[in-house]
Each structure stands twice: as structure tokens, then as C-alpha cells.
Design a protein around this motif. Structure first.
Motif, PDB file in Angstrom:
ATOM      1  N   LEU A 316       0.709  -1.413   0.173  1.00 18.59           N
ATOM      2  CA  LEU A 316      -0.547   0.502  -0.565  1.00 18.59           C
ATOM      3  C   LEU A 316       1.052   1.901  -0.318  1.00 18.59           C
ATOM      4  O   LEU A 316       1.579   1.671   0.861  1.00 18.59           O
ATOM      5  N   ALA A 317       0.961   2.150  -0.831  1.00 21.11           N
ATOM      6  CA  ALA A 317       1.823   2.952  -0.962  1.00 21.11           C
ATOM      7  C   ALA A 317       0.897   4.838  -1.231  1.00 21.11           C
ATOM      8  O   ALA A 317      -0.295   4.116  -1.396  1.00 21.11           O
ATOM      9  N   VAL A 318       1.091   5.083   0.087  1.00 17.88           N
ATOM     10  CA  VAL A 318       0.795   6.517   0.273  1.00 17.88           C
ATOM     11  C   VAL A 318       1.872   7.768  -0.317  1.00 17.88           C
ATOM     12  O   VAL A 318       2.465   7.955  -0.018  1.00 17.88           O
ATOM     13  N   LEU A 319       0.977   8.534  -0.403  1.00 18.03           N
ATOM     14  CA  LEU A 319       1.405  10.443   0.024  1.00 18.03           C
ATOM     15  C   LEU A 319       0.485  10.983   0.828  1.00 18.03           C
ATOM     16  O   LEU A 319      -0.153  11.268   0.362  1.00 18.03           O
ATOM     17  N   PRO A 320       1.532  11.276   1.612  1.00 22.65           N
ATOM     18  CA  PRO A 320       0.941  12.194   2.914  1.00 22.65           C
ATOM     19  C   PRO A 320       0.168  13.274   2.372  1.00 22.65           C
ATOM     20  O   PRO A 320       0.912  14.322   1.171  1.00 22.65           O
ATOM     21  N   ARG A 321      -0.637  14.686   3.265  1.00 24.00           N
ATOM     22  CA  ARG A 321      -1.200  15.403   2.809  1.00 24.00           C
ATOM     23  C   ARG A 321      -0.306  16.647   3.013  1.00 24.00           C
ATOM     24  O   ARG A 321       0.184  16.424   4.269  1.00 24.00           O
ATOM     25  N   GLY A 322       0.523  17.625   2.285  1.00 28.42           N
ATOM     26  CA  GLY A 322       1.403  18.051   2.857  1.00 28.42           C
ATOM     27  C   GLY A 322       3.061  17.533   3.049  1.00 28.42           C
ATOM     28  O   GLY A 322       3.791  18.013   2.444  1.00 28.42           O
ATOM     29  N   GLY A 323       2.816  16.307   1.952  1.00 33.23           N
ATOM     30  CA  GLY A 323       4.560  16.007   1.881  1.00 33.23           C
ATOM     31  C   GLY A 323       5.550  15.451   3.486  1.00 33.23           C
ATOM     32  O   GLY A 323       4.378  15.436   4.284  1.00 33.23           O
ATOM     33  N   GLY A 324       6.440  15.265   3.459  1.00 37.51           N
ATOM     34  CA  GLY A 324       6.972  14.666   4.900  1.00 37.51           C
ATOM     35  C   GLY A 324       6.726  13.586   4.982  1.00 37.51           C
ATOM     36  O   GLY A 324       8.017  12.591   5.721  1.00 37.51           O
ATOM     37  N   GLY A 325       6.801  12.729   3.435  1.00 35.64           N
ATOM     38  CA  GLY A 325       7.105  11.044   3.727  1.00 35.64           C
ATOM     39  C   GLY A 325       6.782  10.137   5.358  1.00 35.64           C
ATOM     40  O   GLY A 325       5.915  10.655   5.371  1.00 35.64           O
ATOM     41  N   LEU A 326       7.443  10.020   6.176  1.00 38.36           N
ATOM     42  CA  LEU A 326       6.732   9.048   7.484  1.00 38.36           C
ATOM     43  C   LEU A 326       6.731  10.083   8.516  1.00 38.36           C
ATOM     44  O   LEU A 326       5.598   9.843   9.011  1.00 38.36           O
ATOM     45  N   ARG A 327       7.308  11.858   8.505  1.00 41.42           N
ATOM     46  CA  ARG A 327       7.065  12.178   9.785  1.00 41.42           C
ATOM     47  C   ARG A 327       5.672  13.276   9.048  1.00 41.42           C
ATOM     48  O   ARG A 327       4.890  14.082  10.131  1.00 41.42           O
ATOM     49  N   GLY A 328       5.555  13.307   7.865  1.00 38.51           N
ATOM     50  CA  GLY A 328       4.429  13.538   7.672  1.00 38.51           C
ATOM     51  C   GLY A 328       3.344  13.155   7.640  1.00 38.51           C
ATOM     52  O   GLY A 328       2.187  13.488   7.347  1.00 38.51           O
TER      53      GLY A 328
END
Length: 729
Positions: A316-328
Motif C-alpha cells: 500500500l503506497a500513500v502520499l501524505p497530505r502536505g508531504g513530509g514522508g514518514l514524518r508527514g
């Protein structure tokens, strides 16, 4: 005498005393205001604004400065008011009207922190009633209240996030209930996009990574170390070792169970799992959305494993809202994503395990049940369907044997249970009965030998069966039969149904004292119905009532061929079976029913792939068969076959089975496919799509359908000469 100076002296004395009392009261009030614990200040109105002229000690303690500090910070307060024109207008109106006003300000303290307070402003009345120029203010500290409000808001927000997360997981669970829907995973990904992340996508690990629009349980997941494509990035020295590990491959191999972060524009090694995933996520995830906006510029994706029981089934691949990778990714969002990935993995694994078990059981069942073969001199129709709740496997079976040119054996039986062990026991009994039947043609002695062998084999399941032989005699057939704890065969003659209850005995393996054989002389047109209890028994209907219903239905059947009789029995009795159903219908042909022929009905069968080319092959097959069997009006049969096979190819799946029966009074066509949904005809509404083919079939033939063990079977019977000449062309 009265003293005349008394009044002036008396008057002057009290006046002096009152004046001293007022001065003392004013001094007392000033000292009280200065000593109060509530910060207070005195303002003068100048040019529509207030300027501080006095503050008390509590004000100094709360803000860290006195009048001079307050005057120095007045420009900042005025600037704050300018940025809030609504509050500035309310303050100006209150000053002009001389009315109390309670604004909220955030004042700067001497140590640089902020003092949020509610200012209770009140005008100081003048002696002449003119507009007040002095204002007194009390400052109420809002810090504690704001902290409490912030805590409450944080609790409400946390509860809202939890409710949203639970609702999202519930929606995912609902979608996973229909995991066979080819778009189920795409719908789940859309839920995640709308709820917690900017973009989400599933990628299955079936023989290499692939984008997942749905579930394909027919293809098992690849093993450990498999990469996408044919070229594998090798780590054994034949290719350069990458400077960074292939983190996506570590997830796929199960060497890492926590989410990882990948840079979508990084230069991962060619043909590595990370490179493949970065390319596909970058292509799909950064397309403009429906609103015309693009995702954040931070091109880092977070990848979660989709675990099965023993292997990773996908990602499952996701792109966080606002970016930031794992920290986002917020902690609550991480919980939702991990739960979703685990539930998807579990459901996919269950679907694949069920599918493998289903295919294994179905293969075993098909291997053990015989294909219906030609029987010289008799019209025979066979049917078997397991209960759909029993993994497509059961203990019911039948067999039709051409023992000799003039001897036909018919067996039907039922092993207790609905599992692979029951099917294995059924296979053993079928083989034993078949072997002995070719050596001994009398049913009773055959079952005696079966009893002896089963007792020695210690077969774990009990079973009942009926073994019969039909022997051709001059002018007809003789039926010999023996029953081992099974329901009686039904004999139908001229509309009268009779249960053949002779030669009864115990279940197989419990015979003990020998088996008897009963005989019945059969006449042309007689029908024998062999069946298992799944045909007649229901929760709301006992066995006796079921036998009575079978006899009643059999006595009123108008069909004159075995297939038609069998279909009518199923349509009236087996519409909602609760157990496995096996049926064998044997009809002794009546020479008067076979025009210019004394042969038994002929049949042919084809297995066709589910592709458009099969429609043409089926049309050629029916034309050649009609020519070989000298059946007129082959064009009608060709059109019916064309429509039925076309429906099976377009709306079904799996292989398509085509069977043709020459019943003597027409051509019976059966088309079977893997889709259990029934065929429908259009009702003529202009908005309806499809269904016109079945109208053609309805015009040219009698037709019906039923569930089969692999999907559905649609049959049609075309009678020659039944249509006017205009319909035959």
C-alpha cells in the motif's frame, strides 16, 4: 434666651467634618483600587482612542510594567485594532456613546510572552453629564480558560479523528466483504484519498508487482525474492551492488515489517522493486486531481506491507497530505493505514486459500464423477450439484456403466459428510462398485462383496447406495436392483409413480447376512428416477413429505425425454437445495416416439474457450450435427446456439460447455458457463440494454435455466416444423 450665633457656628462645624470624610473616602478608594488583585487601569479618551494614565499594582505584577510601559506598547495595540476593523468600530462606537464595552486583547508582557485578557471597560461619569473622558478598565486573565478550552477542543478533535478512523475502517470492511469485485481495492484506495492521505494505491505481488484495480485470486502471490519483470537486479556480483538497499524488496520479502519511505525521483537500480514502485506512484499519484490541483511538491511516498499469513501479498503506497514522508503521516493516520493494509492482506489471503481449496475440491469432484456417456438403447440424463456452502465438494455420486452390449449398470450413492474425506470415501466406493459390477451383474452379490471389502478397508464414513442393472430382453428391459440404506428408486409408468422398496438392506459395510435382489419388468416409455436426499429434503419438509412431492411431480411430468424430465424435476423440487443433489433419469424409449428410427437419443458435447471465436465454432458444430442426424430446420438451431453461446461468452466466465441431444421429437441444446446469474430478456423499455438475444431464443424454442455445479446451465428445445415458414428463414 436663644443664642443667635448658634446656627452659623453649628452649620460651619458639620461642613468641615463632611469635607474631611470625603477626602478620606477618596483616599480609601484609591488605595483599594491599587491593592485589588484584579489588574486595573485608568484611561483617558483622546481623539477617539484610549490612553492609559494610571495602573494598579496587580497590573504591574501581571504584565511586568507600569504606566510608562503601557504607553510604550499602545502603538502595538492600535496596530492590532487596525487589523481587526470590526472590533475597532465597536470600540469607537462605545467611546462615542459612553457605553461599557468588553473586548478581548492579547497584550505583550515585559518578558515577551502574551497576556490574553478580556478587558471590562466602563466610563467614569462626569458631574455635568457630558461625554465621559475617563474610563476604568479591569483585566480578566483568560489564560486558564483558554487552556481549558484548548484541552476540550483537543479532546473533541481526538474523538473526531477516532470516529473518522473507525468509520473509515468500517467502510473498508464493508468493501472487503465483496472482495471478488474487480474494483474493490480501487474503492478502498479512494476512501483513503478522501479521508486521510493525498493519494493511495495498492500494488499486488502476484508473479511480480502489478498495479491492483481488483483481486485476482486465480494467480497466487510470488515467492520470496521475486522481482517485477524478467530481469532481476542481482546481488551475487554479476551486477554492481547498489549503494542503498532495495527497501521495497525488503518489504516484499518479509525482511522488514514497518513502513518505509521512498523518494520518487531518486535513481534506484533498474528493475528493482523500489524503482518500479517509484515510477508507478510518481506516474499515478501526481496526476492533476479532479479539482485541477496537483499534489505537494515533496515527492516522498510511504509504503506499507500488505501481509498475508506466510508472505507479503502486496504493498500500500500513500502520499501524505502536505508531504513530509514518514514524518508527514500523523499517528492516527498511521493506525488507519496499517489496519487497512492488514485487513486487506487477511481478506486476500482468505480469498486465495478458499479459491485454492475450491479448485482442489472441484477438480477432485470432477475427476470422480463420470462424464455422461452414450448408452445403447436407453435415454439417460445425469445431474450433480453440491451445496454451495460445502466448498463445492460432497459425498453424493452416480455412475452409469455400459457393462455389456445388453447390460447397463446404474449406481447412485451418498457418503455422510461434506468434505474432502467424504469425497475420498466416495471415490473409493465408486471404484470398488464399478470393478465388481463388471464381474458380477447381479446387484445383491455385488453389494455383498463390497461389504466385505469395505469392512477390511475400515472406511471412516458410512454410505448408502442403490445398485441396479438393466438387461435388454426381447421387447423391453428388466431392472434388477439392491438397496443399501438408500432412498428407493422411483418407477413411473403412464403417469403412475411407484417407489421400488424391495431388496432393502443396511448401509454399506453393515450388511452381514447377505444382500437380496429385486426385479421389475420395464415397458417402453417407463421412467426410472434415481436421486439422493438433497433433491427432496428441506428444513421445513420432512422426508416422507419430500417423497410424496417427488412422486406427485413425477406423475404429472409431460416431457418425453430424460433430459426434459430431469429439468422439470429440478425446476419444481431443487430450486433451493440445502444439500448435495445427484439425480439420474433413465427412460426406456418408446419406438412410437422415434419417427422412422428405433435408436436411442444421440448426444454430442463440446468444451469451448470463453472467447468470441467460440460463437462461430458452435454454429458450425450444430449445423454439422443436424446434417449428420438428419434433423430439419438446422437454421433455427444454429440461431439458438449462436445466441446462447454468445451470452455465455459475453456475460459468463470460464470455459463454455455446449451439448446437443437428439430427443426424437426435437433437438435439445444445453450451454453451461461459470456465471450463476440467470439470463434475462428485455422488457421493451428503450433504456434497457441487452436481453434481445433471449427474445430470439424464446421465439424459436422452449427454454429454461438452472444452477449448475460450476455456474448455470441454459437449455433450449427446438422442435422441427413448429414455426411458420416466415420464421424459419
Amino acid at each position: 434666651m436663644v443664642n443667635s450665633h448658634a446656627d452659623p457656628v453649628s452649620t460651619a462645624g458639620p461642613a468641615t467634618t463632611v469635607e474631611r470624610t470625603v477626602d478620606e473616602a477618596v483616599d480609601l478608594h484609591a488605595r483599594a483600587l491599587a491593592a485589588t488583585a484584579v489588574p486595573m487601569a485608568l484611561f483617558e479618551s483622546r481623539d477617539g482612542m484610549l490612553s492609559v494614565v494610571w495602573v494598579n499594582d496587580a497590573f504591574v505584577r501581571s504584565l511586568g510594567y507600569g504606566v510608562e510601559g503601557a504607553l510604550a506598547r499602545e502603538p502595538a495595540v492600535r496596530q492590532e485594532l487596525e487589523q481587526d476593523p470590526v472590533r475597532a468600530g465597536q470600540l469607537a462606537a462605545a467611546l462615542a456613546a459612553g457605553q461599557p464595552f468588553t473586548p478581548t486583547f492579547s497584550l505583550g508582557r515585559g518578558d515577551g510572552t502574551r497576556f490574553v485578557c478580556q478587558v471590562h471597560l466602563a466610563p467614569v461619569p462626569t458631574d455635568d453629564g457630558s461625554t465621559p473622558t475617563s474610563w476604568v478598565a479591569a483585566f480578566q486573565d483568560m489564560t486558564e480558560q483558554l487552556s481549558h478550552d484548548a484541552e476540550q477542543a483537543a479532546l473533541v478533535e481526538a474523538e473526531r479523528r477516532e470516529r473518522r478512523s473507525l468509520g473509515l475502517i468500517a467502510q473498508v470492511s464493508d468493501l472487503l466483504m465483496d472482495v471478488d469485485d474487480p474494483h474493490a481495492l480501487r474503492e478502498i484506495a479512494m476512501l483513503l484519498r478522501h479521508g486521510v492521505v493525498a493519494w493511495a494505491g495498492f500494488f499486488l505481488n502476484d508473479r511480480g508487482l502489478r498495479a491492483a484495480d481488483g483481486v485476482d485470486p486465480a494467480h497466487p502471490p510470488s515467492g520470496k525474492g521475486h522481482r517485477h519483470g524478467g530481469d532481476v537486479y542481482r546481488l551475487d556480483g554479476r551486477a554492481p551492488r547498489p549503494s542503498t538497499p532495495d527497501v521495497v524488496q525488503l518489504l516484499l520479502d518479509g525482511d522488514r515489517d514497518r513502513p518505509v519511505e521512498i523518494q520518487l525521483d531518486a535513481g534506484y537500480p533498474q528493475n528493482s522493486a523500489s524503482a518500479w514502485l517509484a515510477e508507478h506512484v510518481g506516474t499515478e499519484g501526481y496526476r492533476p486531481s479532479g479539482g485541477g490541483t496537483v499534489l505537494p511538491e515533496d515527492r516522498r511516498a510511504v509504503v506499507y506491507p500488505v501481509p498475508g499469513r506466510r508472505r507479503v501479498l502486496g504493498l500500500l503506497a500513500v502520499l501524505p497530505r502536505g508531504g513530509g514522508g514518514l514524518r508527514g503521516v500523523e499517528p492516527s493516520t498511521t493506525t488507519v493505514l496499517e489496519l487497512t493494509a492488514r485487513r486487506v492482506g487477511l481478506v486476500l489471503d482468505n480469498a486465495r486459500l478458499y479459491d485454492r481449496e475450491h479448485r482442489l475440491a472441484e477438480t477432485l469432484q470432477r475427476a470422480m464423477l463420470p462424464q455422461q456417456a452414450e448408452v445403447d438403447g436407453l435415454d439417460v440424463w445425469t445431474y450433480y450439484a453440491p451445496n454451495s456452502e460445502n466448498v463445492q465438494v460432497g459425498g453424493d455420486w452416480y455412475d452409469v456403466l455400459q457393462i455389456a452390449p445388453d447390460v447397463v449398470g446404474v449406481v447412485i450413492g451418498d457418503v455422510v459428510g461434506h468434505d474432502v474425506e467424504a469425497a475420498a470415501t466416495m471415490g473409493q466406493l465408486r471404484s470398488v462398485v464399478r470393478s465388481y459390477s463388471f464381474d458380477i451383474t447381479t446387484p445383491g452379490p455385488v453389494l455383498e462383496r463390497v461389504d466385505q471389502l469395505v469392512a477390511g478397508m475400515r472406511v471412516p464414513r458410512s454410505a448408502g447406495l442403490v445398485l441396479s442393472t438393466l438387461t435388454r430382453r426381447e421387447g423391453g428391459w428388466r431392472l434388477d436392483y439392491s438397496r443399501a440404506g438408500h432412498l428407493p428408486v422411483l418407477h413411473v409408468r403412464k403417469g403412475v409413480a411407484t417407489e421400488l422398496r424391495g431388496a432393502g438392506g443396511a448401509l454399506i459395510g453393515f450388511g452381514g447376512s447377505g444382500r437380496s435382489t429385486s426385479s421389475v419388468e420395464l415397458e417402453p416409455g417407463d421412467v426410472l428416477v434415481y436421486y439422493t436426499d438433497g433433491l427432496i429434503e428441506r428444513r421445513d419438509r420432512g422426508l416422507r413429505d419430500g417423497l410424496a412431492a417427488l412422486a406427485d411431480v413425477s406423475s404429472r411430468i409431460t416431457a418425453r425425454d430424460a433430459a426434459g424430465i430431469g429439468e422439470e424435476l429440478l425446476s419444481r423440487l431443487a430450486d433451493h437445495p440445502e444439500d448435495d443433489v445427484a439425480v439420474v433419469v433413465v427412460r426406456v424409449p418408446d419406438p412410437g416416439d422415434l419417427v422412422e428410427r428405433a435408436r436411442s437419443p444421440r448426444r454430442r458435447r463440446w468444451s469451448l474457450p470463453s472467447e468470441p471465436a467460440s460463437i462461430g465454432r458452435a454454429r458450425h458444430a450444430v449445423v454439422r450435427t443436424c446434417q449428420a442426424w438428419e434433423i430439419p430446420d438446422a437454421a433455427n438451431a444454429e440461431l439458438v446456439v449462436s445466441e446462447l453461446v454468445a451470452n455465455a461468452v459475453l456475460h459468463g466466465y470460464g470455459h463454455v460447455s455446449l451439448q446437443l441431444y437428439d430427443t426424437g421429437d426435437g433437438l435439445r441444446i444445453e450451454v453451461e458457463d461459470g456465471n450463476p446469474a440467470p439470463p434475462v430478456t428485455t422488457d421493451g423499455h428503450p433504456g434497457r440494454v441487452g436481453g434481445f438475444g433471449m427474445q430470439i431464443v424464446e421465439r424459436l424454442a422452449d427454454w429454461g435455466w438452472r444452477q449448475s455445479r460450476g455456474g448455470k446451465l441454459v437449455w433450449a428445445k427446438v422442435r422441427p416444423g413448429q414455426l411458420p415458414p416466415t420464421a424459419r428463414g
